[in-house]
Motif scaffolding. Structure first.
Motif, PDB file in Angstrom:
ATOM      1  N   GLY A   1      -2.643 -26.295   1.841  1.00  0.00           N
ATOM      2  CA  GLY A   1      -2.135 -26.893   3.060  1.00  0.00           C
ATOM      3  C   GLY A   1      -0.661 -26.554   3.241  1.00  0.00           C
ATOM      4  O   GLY A   1       0.119 -26.626   2.271  1.00  0.00           O
ATOM      5  N   LEU A   2      -0.261 -26.183   4.445  1.00  0.00           N
ATOM      6  CA  LEU A   2       1.119 -25.777   4.677  1.00  0.00           C
ATOM      7  C   LEU A   2       2.096 -26.933   4.488  1.00  0.00           C
ATOM      8  O   LEU A   2       3.305 -26.710   4.347  1.00  0.00           O
ATOM      9  CB  LEU A   2       1.255 -25.191   6.088  1.00  0.00           C
ATOM     10  CG  LEU A   2       0.483 -23.882   6.333  1.00  0.00           C
ATOM     11  CD1 LEU A   2       0.660 -23.431   7.775  1.00  0.00           C
ATOM     12  CD2 LEU A   2       0.939 -22.797   5.375  1.00  0.00           C
ATOM     13  N   HIS A   3       1.604 -28.172   4.480  1.00  0.00           N
ATOM     14  CA  HIS A   3       2.485 -29.314   4.225  1.00  0.00           C
ATOM     15  C   HIS A   3       2.918 -29.374   2.765  1.00  0.00           C
ATOM     16  O   HIS A   3       3.895 -30.047   2.440  1.00  0.00           O
ATOM     17  CB  HIS A   3       1.770 -30.617   4.593  1.00  0.00           C
ATOM     18  CG  HIS A   3       0.576 -30.892   3.714  1.00  0.00           C
ATOM     19  ND1 HIS A   3      -0.656 -30.306   3.938  1.00  0.00           N
ATOM     20  CD2 HIS A   3       0.438 -31.666   2.604  1.00  0.00           C
ATOM     21  CE1 HIS A   3      -1.509 -30.720   3.013  1.00  0.00           C
ATOM     22  NE2 HIS A   3      -0.876 -31.549   2.194  1.00  0.00           N
ATOM     23  N   ASN A   4       2.199 -28.693   1.893  1.00  0.00           N
ATOM     24  CA  ASN A   4       2.547 -28.669   0.471  1.00  0.00           C
ATOM     25  C   ASN A   4       3.683 -27.668   0.266  1.00  0.00           C
ATOM     26  O   ASN A   4       3.466 -26.480   0.065  1.00  0.00           O
ATOM     27  CB  ASN A   4       1.321 -28.273  -0.367  1.00  0.00           C
ATOM     28  CG  ASN A   4       1.555 -28.444  -1.862  1.00  0.00           C
ATOM     29  OD1 ASN A   4       2.671 -28.332  -2.353  1.00  0.00           O
ATOM     30  ND2 ASN A   4       0.482 -28.703  -2.594  1.00  0.00           N
TER      31      ASN A   4
ATOM     32  N   ALA B   1       4.364 -19.444  -3.174  1.00  0.00           N
ATOM     33  CA  ALA B   1       3.801 -18.231  -2.578  1.00  0.00           C
ATOM     34  C   ALA B   1       4.902 -17.303  -2.088  1.00  0.00           C
ATOM     35  O   ALA B   1       4.882 -16.089  -2.344  1.00  0.00           O
ATOM     36  CB  ALA B   1       2.860 -18.609  -1.437  1.00  0.00           C
ATOM     37  N   LEU B   2       5.882 -17.862  -1.376  1.00  0.00           N
ATOM     38  CA  LEU B   2       6.959 -17.028  -0.846  1.00  0.00           C
ATOM     39  C   LEU B   2       7.810 -16.429  -1.964  1.00  0.00           C
ATOM     40  O   LEU B   2       8.247 -15.271  -1.874  1.00  0.00           O
ATOM     41  CB  LEU B   2       7.834 -17.858   0.102  1.00  0.00           C
ATOM     42  CG  LEU B   2       7.131 -18.348   1.381  1.00  0.00           C
ATOM     43  CD1 LEU B   2       8.096 -19.190   2.220  1.00  0.00           C
ATOM     44  CD2 LEU B   2       6.586 -17.177   2.187  1.00  0.00           C
TER      45      LEU B   2
ATOM     46  N   PHE C   1       0.887 -17.145   3.255  1.00  0.00           N
ATOM     47  CA  PHE C   1       0.686 -18.279   4.160  1.00  0.00           C
ATOM     48  C   PHE C   1      -0.803 -18.633   4.254  1.00  0.00           C
ATOM     49  O   PHE C   1      -1.171 -19.810   4.304  1.00  0.00           O
ATOM     50  CB  PHE C   1       1.235 -17.949   5.547  1.00  0.00           C
ATOM     51  CG  PHE C   1       2.686 -18.269   5.708  1.00  0.00           C
ATOM     52  CD1 PHE C   1       3.098 -19.579   5.911  1.00  0.00           C
ATOM     53  CD2 PHE C   1       3.649 -17.275   5.646  1.00  0.00           C
ATOM     54  CE1 PHE C   1       4.448 -19.895   6.058  1.00  0.00           C
ATOM     55  CE2 PHE C   1       4.995 -17.572   5.784  1.00  0.00           C
ATOM     56  CZ  PHE C   1       5.405 -18.877   5.990  1.00  0.00           C
ATOM     57  N   ALA C   2      -1.657 -17.594   4.299  1.00  0.00           N
ATOM     58  CA  ALA C   2      -3.097 -17.846   4.405  1.00  0.00           C
ATOM     59  C   ALA C   2      -3.629 -18.560   3.169  1.00  0.00           C
ATOM     60  O   ALA C   2      -4.409 -19.521   3.270  1.00  0.00           O
ATOM     61  CB  ALA C   2      -3.841 -16.522   4.615  1.00  0.00           C
TER      62      ALA C   2
ATOM     63  N   LEU D   1       5.994  -3.030   5.023  1.00  0.00           N
ATOM     64  CA  LEU D   1       4.629  -3.497   5.268  1.00  0.00           C
ATOM     65  C   LEU D   1       4.128  -4.351   4.114  1.00  0.00           C
ATOM     66  O   LEU D   1       3.362  -5.300   4.319  1.00  0.00           O
ATOM     67  CB  LEU D   1       3.700  -2.297   5.489  1.00  0.00           C
ATOM     68  CG  LEU D   1       2.336  -2.590   6.118  1.00  0.00           C
ATOM     69  CD1 LEU D   1       2.499  -3.301   7.444  1.00  0.00           C
ATOM     70  CD2 LEU D   1       1.540  -1.301   6.293  1.00  0.00           C
ATOM     71  N   LEU D   2       4.570  -4.029   2.897  1.00  0.00           N
ATOM     72  CA  LEU D   2       4.213  -4.851   1.733  1.00  0.00           C
ATOM     73  C   LEU D   2       4.734  -6.270   1.910  1.00  0.00           C
ATOM     74  O   LEU D   2       4.015  -7.249   1.639  1.00  0.00           O
ATOM     75  CB  LEU D   2       4.795  -4.230   0.469  1.00  0.00           C
ATOM     76  CG  LEU D   2       4.613  -5.026  -0.829  1.00  0.00           C
ATOM     77  CD1 LEU D   2       3.148  -5.063  -1.240  1.00  0.00           C
ATOM     78  CD2 LEU D   2       5.462  -4.437  -1.954  1.00  0.00           C
ATOM     79  N   LEU D   3       5.951  -6.391   2.388  1.00  0.00           N
ATOM     80  CA  LEU D   3       6.546  -7.720   2.592  1.00  0.00           C
ATOM     81  C   LEU D   3       5.815  -8.480   3.694  1.00  0.00           C
ATOM     82  O   LEU D   3       5.533  -9.676   3.552  1.00  0.00           O
ATOM     83  CB  LEU D   3       8.022  -7.566   2.938  1.00  0.00           C
ATOM     84  CG  LEU D   3       8.860  -8.845   3.001  1.00  0.00           C
ATOM     85  CD1 LEU D   3       8.884  -9.526   1.638  1.00  0.00           C
ATOM     86  CD2 LEU D   3      10.275  -8.525   3.460  1.00  0.00           C
ATOM     87  N   VAL D   4       5.479  -7.773   4.773  1.00  0.00           N
ATOM     88  CA  VAL D   4       4.789  -8.424   5.894  1.00  0.00           C
ATOM     89  C   VAL D   4       3.391  -8.866   5.473  1.00  0.00           C
ATOM     90  O   VAL D   4       2.986 -10.020   5.709  1.00  0.00           O
ATOM     91  CB  VAL D   4       4.725  -7.470   7.103  1.00  0.00           C
ATOM     92  CG1 VAL D   4       3.845  -8.065   8.198  1.00  0.00           C
ATOM     93  CG2 VAL D   4       6.121  -7.177   7.629  1.00  0.00           C
ATOM     94  N   LEU D   5       2.628  -7.955   4.864  1.00  0.00           N
ATOM     95  CA  LEU D   5       1.269  -8.293   4.433  1.00  0.00           C
ATOM     96  C   LEU D   5       1.285  -9.393   3.374  1.00  0.00           C
ATOM     97  O   LEU D   5       0.472 -10.326   3.415  1.00  0.00           O
ATOM     98  CB  LEU D   5       0.571  -7.046   3.884  1.00  0.00           C
ATOM     99  CG  LEU D   5       0.200  -5.961   4.906  1.00  0.00           C
ATOM    100  CD1 LEU D   5      -0.393  -4.752   4.190  1.00  0.00           C
ATOM    101  CD2 LEU D   5      -0.792  -6.498   5.926  1.00  0.00           C
ATOM    102  N   GLY D   6       2.201  -9.282   2.418  1.00  0.00           N
ATOM    103  CA  GLY D   6       2.285 -10.298   1.375  1.00  0.00           C
ATOM    104  C   GLY D   6       2.612 -11.659   1.938  1.00  0.00           C
ATOM    105  O   GLY D   6       2.026 -12.680   1.530  1.00  0.00           O
TER     106      GLY D   6
END
Length: 512
Positions: free
Chosen positions: A247-250, A257-258, A239-240, A229-234
Motif C-alpha cells: 500500500g502506498l500509505h506504507n 523500494a525507492l 511503486f507497483a 530508462l533503468l531508473l524510470v522502469l525501476g
C-alpha cells in the motif's frame, strides 16, 4: 517433517522401481532393433542379425536384462546409443539443458501472466474485462500447439525479421496501439466512468510515448535500457510492488523500494566494468556462479534496506526491498545482453530471430552473445507454451479466486474494516494458490518430459525429441534414460506439491 520425507522417498523409490520394470518390459516388447536387418537384402543377413543379437544381448530374457541395466545404473552407467556409439549420459545431459531452458522461461511467464490476469478477471467478475479474458482463455486453450507454433514462426519471426529491414512504425499505428492499450487498462482497473477515462488517457499516453521513444531513438536496431530508462522502469515497478503488497500509505515500504531503485541505478555504472571481466569472455567459464552470487547478494542487500527502515511491519518492507532489488538487477543484466544485439544481428544477416534449433552453429562471441543467442532461440517455443499454459492458469486462478472471495473469513476481514487491498493480497491471494500447488509441479514435470510437438516444430533437441529418437531408432537405453528422469521427477513433483501445501496453508501439518 523428516519422518514425512523419509516415508515419501521410500515409497517413491519403490514406485519408481516398479514403474521402470514395467516400462522396460513394455519397451522391449514394442521396439525391434532387428527390423532393418530383417528387411535387408544383404547376402550376409543372418550373420548381421546374429552379430546384433550378441551386441545387444537380445538372446537374454528381458527380466534379466532389466536387472543388468539397473546394476549399471547404480554404477552411474546409462549405457550407449548403439546406432551412433554416443553415451546416453551425454545425450541426456544436452537434452535436459535444452528442455530446462524452455521449461523455466515458459513456466515462469505463464504463471506470472496467468495468475495475475486470472485474479484481476475474478475481481472484475461479469464485467467486460472478465468476459474478454474468458473468451481469450478458451480460444487459446482450444488452439493446437503445432498451429500456434507455425503461426508464430510466420508472423513473429519472419515478420519481425522483415520489419527490421526498415523498422518504422506509422504514427497512425502507434495511435491505434495506444488506444487499444488504454482501453484494455481501463477495463482491467474498472471503477467509475471518470476513473476509466483517466486510466484510458494515462495508459494511452504512456504507451504512445514509449512507442515514440522506440521509434525516434532507433531502438529497434540498437536496443538498450540504459541508466535513464533503468531508473524510470525501476521506479514504476517499485511503486507497483509497494502499491500491491504494502500500500502506498506504507511510507517505510515506499522508501525501501525507492532506495533500492536508487542503489540499483548507482551500481549500474560500476557493473559495466564487472561484466567485462574474463569470466564473461569467450568460454564464459564461471559466469553463471558469479551471476548467482550477485543475485544472492542483491537479495540480501534488499532485505537489509527493508530491515533498516524498520517499523512494526518491517517484514513487508524487507520483502519489497528484495523484490525491487532483484528487478533492478535483472534489468541491468538484460541491458548488458541487449548491448551485443547490433553485432549479433549483423552476424545473422540482419535476421536475428531464429525459427529452429537451440543455438546458432559456429556463432562464437563472448558470454553475452551466447546468452542472447539462447534467448532468441527460446522466444518462439516459449511463446507457444506460454500461450497455451496461460489460458489454463488463467482459468484455474480465476475460479480459485472466486471461490476464496466468497468464503466466510473474507467477509469477516471486510467487516473488520480491512482495506480491500489487504483482503485480496493477504487473505485471498495466498489461499488462491492452494489448488495451483498441485497443478503447477505436475505441469512442470510434464514439460520437462518434453514438449514433443513444440520441439519438433522448432527442431529443438530437448527431452521430447530424445524420446522420439529412441523409439524410432529402437535404442532401449535412450528410452529408459528418458523414462527414468521423467518418472523420478514426477515422484519428486508430488512430494514438492505436499511441501508447498504446508507452506501455503498453515492448517496442514506434515508431522501429524
Amino acid at each position: 517433517m523428516l519422518r514425512f520425507l523419509t516415508r515419501r522417498l521410500l515409497a517413491g523409490l519403490a514406485t519408481l522401481f516398479v514403474a521402470l520394470f514395467l516400462m522396460y518390459l513394455l519397451v522391449a516388447r514394442a521396439i525391434d532393433p532387428l527390423q532393418d536387418l530383417r528387411e535387408s537384402t544383404a547376402p550376409n543377413k543372418q550373420q548381421l542379425i546374429a552379430a546384433r543379437i550378441e551386441q545387444l544381448d537380445l538372446d537374454t530374457n528381458a527380466v534379466v536384462r532389466f536387472f543388468k541395466w539397473v546394476g549399471d545404473l547404480l554404477q552411474g552407467d546409462l549405457g550407449v546409443a548403439w546406432r551412433t556409439g554416443e553415451s546416453v549420459s551425454a545425450l541426456l545431459g544436452h537434452a535436459i539443458v535444452s528442455t530446462l531452458q524452455l521449461v523455466t522461461a515458459a513456466t515462469f511467464l505463464s504463471l506470472l501472466l496467468g495468475i495475475t490476469v486470472g485474479i484481476v478477471s475474478a475481481l472484475r467478475q461479469y464485467a467486460t474485462f472478465d468476459y474478454l479474458i474468458i473468451f481469450l482463455s478458451f480460444l487459446l486453450y482450444s488452439l493446437p500447439s503445432f498451429w500456434v507454433a507455425v503461426m508464430l514462426k510466420q508472423w513473429v519471426a519472419i515478420g519481425f525479421n522483415d520489419f527490421l529491414r526498415d523498422p518504422n512504425l506509422a504514427w497512425l499505428t502507434i495511435a491505434v496501439i495506444a488506444a487499444v492499450m488504454g482501453f484494455l487498462w481501463s477495463l482491467a482497473i474498472g471503477g467509475t466512468t471518470l476513473r476509466r477515462v483517466q486510466v484510458f488517457l494515462v495508459a494511452g499516453v504512456a504507451t504512445a510515448a514509449m512507442l515514440a521513444y522506440l521509434q525516434l531513438s532507433n531502438w529497434w536496431l540498437e536496443p538498450q535500457i540504459g541508466p535513464i530508462l533503468l531508473l524510470v522502469l525501476g521506479g514504476a515497478i517499485g511503486f507497483a510492488v509497494v502499491g500491491v503488497f504494502a500500500g502506498l500509505h506504507n511510507r517505510r515500504a515506499l522508501w525501501t523500494a525507492l532506495s533500492s531503485v536508487v542503489l540499483g541505478f548507482v551500481l549500474y555504472f560500476p557493473m559495466q566494468s564487472v561484466f567485462d571481466l574474463d569470466p564473461f569472455g569467450v568460454d564464459g567459464q564461471g559466469a553463471f556462479w558469479i551471476l548467482l552470487g550477485l543475485a544472492v547478494a542483491t537479495a540480501v542487500v534488499g532485505w537489509v534496506i527493508g530491515r533498516l527502515f524498520g517499523g512494526p511491519d518491517w517484514g513487508v518492507s524487507a520483502k519489497v526491498g528484495v523484490a525491487v532489488s532483484l528487478v533492478m538487477a535483472f534489468l541491468t543484466f538484460v541491458d548488458q545482453v541487449m548491448q551485443v544485439w547490433p553485432p549479433y544481428s549483423k552476424a545473422l544477416g540482419g535476421r536475428p530471430i531464429p525459427t529452429f534449433g537451440d543455438q546458432t552453429p559456429g556463432l562464437g562471441g563472448n558470454y553475452w552473445v551466447q546468452v542472447l543467442d539462447s534467448f532468441t532461440h527460446l522466444m518462439l517455443p516459449t511463446a507457444t507454451l506460454v500461450l497455451i499454459a496461460f489460458a489454463a492458469y488463467t482459468r484455474y486462478s480465476r475460479s480459485s479466486m472466486l471461490e476464496v472471495m466468497n468464503q466466510d473469513y473474507i467477509r469477516t476481514a471486510r467487516a473488520k474494516g480491512l482495506p480491500e487491498r489487504v483482503v485480496v493480497v493477504r487473505h485471498g491471494f495466498r489461499n488462491t494458490l492452494i489448488p495451483l500447488a498441485t497443478i503447477v509441479p505436475i505441469d512442470v514435470i510434464t514439460l520437462i518430459g518434453g514438449a514433443v510437438i513444440t520441439e519438433a516444430v522448432f527442431a529443438r533437441p530437448g527431452m521430447g525429441q530424445l524420446f522420439v529418437r529412441g523409439l524410432l531408432e529402437a535404442e532401449q537405453e535412450v528410452v529408459m534414460a528418458y523414462l527414468l528422469v521423467t518418472a523420478a521427477l514426477a515422484i519428486i513433483a508430488n512430494i514438492v506439491a505436499d511441501l508447498i501445501y504446508a507452506v501455503i496453508d498453515p492448517r496442514i501439518r506434515l508431522d501429524a
